[in-house]
Write an enzyme that holds these catalytic residues in place. Structure first.
Site, PDB file in Angstrom:
ATOM      1  N   TYR A 283      38.770  36.326  45.298  1.00 54.77           N
ATOM      2  CA  TYR A 283      40.227  36.407  45.135  1.00 54.77           C
ATOM      3  C   TYR A 283      40.853  35.031  45.366  1.00 54.77           C
ATOM      4  O   TYR A 283      40.932  34.542  46.498  1.00 54.77           O
ATOM      5  CB  TYR A 283      40.793  37.408  46.138  1.00 54.77           C
ATOM      6  N   TYR A 333      45.956  36.611  36.617  1.00 58.44           N
ATOM      7  CA  TYR A 333      46.197  37.133  37.967  1.00 58.44           C
ATOM      8  C   TYR A 333      46.393  38.648  37.885  1.00 58.44           C
ATOM      9  O   TYR A 333      47.514  39.144  37.771  1.00 58.44           O
ATOM     10  CB  TYR A 333      47.424  36.445  38.578  1.00 58.44           C
TER      11      TYR A 333
END
Lengths: 381, 138
Positions: A283, A333
């Site tokens: 992430y 994203y």
């Protein structure tokens, strides 16, 4: 943990990704979900479980749109990043308990909405009263302050930070559908203006509209489906004893996420360790997040990530490939979710020029503020 | 250097005593009325003594910079272009364990901000609002 039924990811799907997309969030999610179900070789009628995170359209509406006959299991995991990766844990529990056969995990986001990715922090009364009046607002500032502390404790150069987006861009250029495809060099990075020390815009992830989904099935069922199973060998969740409100200012050790907790649990369940990892999808909301999670996943020691990434080691051809689709910095994203999609494709061995050689064990790290999930994916057998 | 202007929203009364003290150039933080533990950020319900209440007590006005970032682009809603750059810091006050204040470092006069730097409370008025800013101790 031995009583758990072995499970695998059998299907993955993505909507188109872009800075600003016309279709409503719901349509993007439904599109990604349909692709994931088709990719699994299933039909909507086979899907009987749903898992997602707060902030997305509810399962009943998605199920209706997809033509799902009966939902037998519906669960909400924690905040995206941690939740989108950790949802596989709920799916495994449901399948093990006989509550569902095929669980759809879905997520979508439109940062083009008013307030963008920052808006949920503005809704927080503590931030509104104790941080925003001092101009301390927006994730880039929170993580910049973390990076400064890391720099103070362990040393961190601009060039080391730059390794992360440069590697991500190189991977993204080999990934169809990535939002960023133009070349990016370390010099380009260094010329990018600073927005909050030590961060440049290129230390931050993209803003995206898009959705992604995946299907979790029992390994037994997966073996009869068209794609090679991506085995969920382990999935762990961890949380720090601070609220999301306080995470970026009051966390006793400001540069610690819950990744050390979730990865330990995931590795334990998998019977594997960091030395077995062939690639990692991490992430990457910010450059510093990648470095810290590399350490928490045990890919290097604490305080070592900054020097570890030097010389293109996490890029194509490097010995520890990270974010092999370009991650949140250059692919899109879609918090945690496009990372799962990419890991599955690597395990299937279908990534063409971006394929990691002999990719048998991949690790996915999903950060959700004070929460974290780690998934270990392996080939079957 | 600039200073951002953004009024506290004060949707609830929870953080009001903080700003009331600042307006009087004072600095007060909440502690548990039973055991005296500092509770920051102020919680709706007290984890140590649920039957206690928050007591806002004066705190030392000196401390140490835990981390900082110099902001060139303010991300607050609205136009704040003329209010940058400013240096946000998290400051740990002397003898107030487990508490970090979000602040802005002022009066740096060319001194580069540093982690570990000693600072003292130096509230600054912006328009009609007083901000809990800090300056180098020496």
């Amino acid at each position: 943990m031995n009583s758990l039924t072995p499970v695998a990811i059998t299907g993955v799907g993505e909507s188109e990704y872009g800075r600003v997309l016309e279709p409503p969030l719901f349509d993007l999610i439904a599109n990604a979900a349909r692709k994931a179900i088709e990719d699994a070789g299933l039909s909507a009628a086979d899907i009987d479980g749903f898992a997602s995170t707060p902030g997305v359209p509810p399962a009943d509406e998605l199920a209706a749109a997809l033509g799902v006959k009966e939902r037998r299991f519906t669960a909400q995991a924690s905040v995206a990043g941690a939740g989108t990766v950790g949802a596989a844990q709920l799916a495994q529990l449901a399948i093990s308990a006989g509550l569902a056969k095929h669980v759809l995990v879905y997520y979508g986001i439109k940062t083009s909405r008013p307030g963008g990715a920052y808006a949920f922090h503005a809704a927080d009364p503590h931030k509104a009263d104790l941080e925003m009046p001092l101009g301390f607002y927006g994730q880039p500032l929170y993580f910049a302050a973390l990076a400064q502390r890391y720099r103070h404790e362990y040393g961190l150069t601009d060039e080391q930070l730059g390794e992360v987006p440069v590697a991500a861009r190189a991977w993204a250029r080999m990934t169809p559908g990535s939002q960023k495809q133009d070349p990016l060099t370390l010099d380009d990075y260094l010329e990018n203006p600073v927005i909050a020390t030590p961060f440049r815009k290129l230390d931050c992830c993209l803003n995206s509209d898009g959705a992604a989904a995946y299907v979790v099935s029992s390994l037994e069922a997966a073996r009869d489906l068209p794609n090679p199973p991506a085995v969920v060998a382990g999935v762990g969740f961890g949380a720090l004893p601070v609220t999301l409100s306080e995470m970026f200012t009051q966390n006793p050790d400001l540069i610690q996420f819950a990744g050390h907790l979730s990865s330990k649990r995931a590795y334990e369940q998998a019977g594997l360790g960091p030395k077995d990892v062939d690639f990692a999808e991490i992430y990457d909301c910010f450059t510093i997040s990648v470095l810290l999670q590399m350490e928490e996943l045990g890919l290097c020691g604490r305080g070592e990530a900054a020097s570890f990434v030097e010389g293109g080691r996490i890029g194509p051809g490097g010995d520890m490939p990270v974010n092999t689709h370009g991650g949140h910095m250059s692919n899109a994203y879609i918090p945690g979710t496009n990372h799962v999609v990419e890991a599955v494709r690597q395990i299937r061995g279908v990534r063409g020029e971006a394929q990691v050689k002999d990719a048998e064990v991949g690790v996915i790290a999903g950060l959700g503020g004070n929460e974290h999930a780690t998934m270990v994916l392996t080939v079957d057998g | 250097m600039g200073l951002p202007f953004f009024e506290p929203r004060l949707d609830t009364d929870l953080m009001r005593p903080y700003w009331d003290a600042i307006r009087n150039n004072d600095l007060k933080l909440p502690a548990c009325s039973v055991c005296g533990a500092w509770l920051w950020y102020p919680p709706e319900s007290l984890p140590c003594h649920p039957n206690g209440h928050l007591e806002w007590r004066p705190v030392p006005k000196t401390g140490t910079v835990y981390t900082f970032t110099t902001v060139e682009r303010c991300l607050l809603p609205g136009d704040h272009k003329d209010e940058t750059p400013y240096t946000n810091a998290l400051v740990e006050l002397d003898d107030v364990p487990g508490v970090r204040l979000v602040t802005i470092l002022v009066n740096l006069n060319g001194t580069p901000p540093k982690i570990g730097m000693r600072v003292r409370y130096a509230p600054t008025k912006v328009n009609d609002q007083t901000l809990p800013t800090f300056e180098p101790e020496t």
